[in-house]
Design a protein around this motif. Sequence first.
Motif, PDB file in Angstrom:
ATOM      1  N   ILE A 111       0.879  -1.098   0.015  1.00 14.97           N
ATOM      2  CA  ILE A 111      -0.127   0.025  -0.051  1.00 14.97           C
ATOM      3  C   ILE A 111       0.756   1.004   0.158  1.00 14.97           C
ATOM      4  N   GLN A 112       0.499   2.139  -0.963  1.00 15.49           N
ATOM      5  CA  GLN A 112       1.224   3.406  -0.871  1.00 15.49           C
ATOM      6  C   GLN A 112       0.767   4.402  -0.915  1.00 15.49           C
ATOM      7  N   VAL A 113       1.065   5.613  -0.298  1.00 12.99           N
ATOM      8  CA  VAL A 113       0.454   7.138  -0.330  1.00 12.99           C
ATOM      9  C   VAL A 113       0.423   7.455  -1.833  1.00 12.99           C
ATOM     10  N   LYS A 114      -0.618   8.017  -2.500  1.00 11.16           N
ATOM     11  CA  LYS A 114      -0.567   8.536  -3.707  1.00 11.16           C
ATOM     12  C   LYS A 114       0.236   9.632  -3.681  1.00 11.16           C
ATOM     13  N   LYS A 115       0.667   9.846  -4.932  1.00  9.12           N
ATOM     14  CA  LYS A 115       1.434  11.167  -5.286  1.00  9.12           C
ATOM     15  C   LYS A 115       0.632  12.124  -5.892  1.00  9.12           C
ATOM     16  N   LEU A 116       0.793  13.361  -5.168  1.00  8.64           N
ATOM     17  CA  LEU A 116      -0.090  14.420  -5.719  1.00  8.64           C
ATOM     18  C   LEU A 116       0.027  15.322  -7.034  1.00  8.64           C
TER      19      LEU A 116
END
Length: 69
Positions: free
Chosen positions: A64-69
């Motif tokens: 699971i990764q944090v989305k890149k903005l």
Amino acid sequence: MEAIQKIGQLIQQRRDNMRITQQQLADMADIGINTLYKIETAQANPTLESLQKITDVLGMEITIQVKKL
């Protein structure tokens, strides 16, 4: 591409590359063949437990990764 569709596609591609049939994978992962079919064709919302069983057999991992903005 929707996440569920992408997951199913990745599982199917890895299974095909390993030359494992759906039935063989279902048996090895201890899940139903219908469940696997529905996951691969994006007709199911798989549980994390089912995905973990499948990815363990296929030598894959779930991240699971944090989305890149």
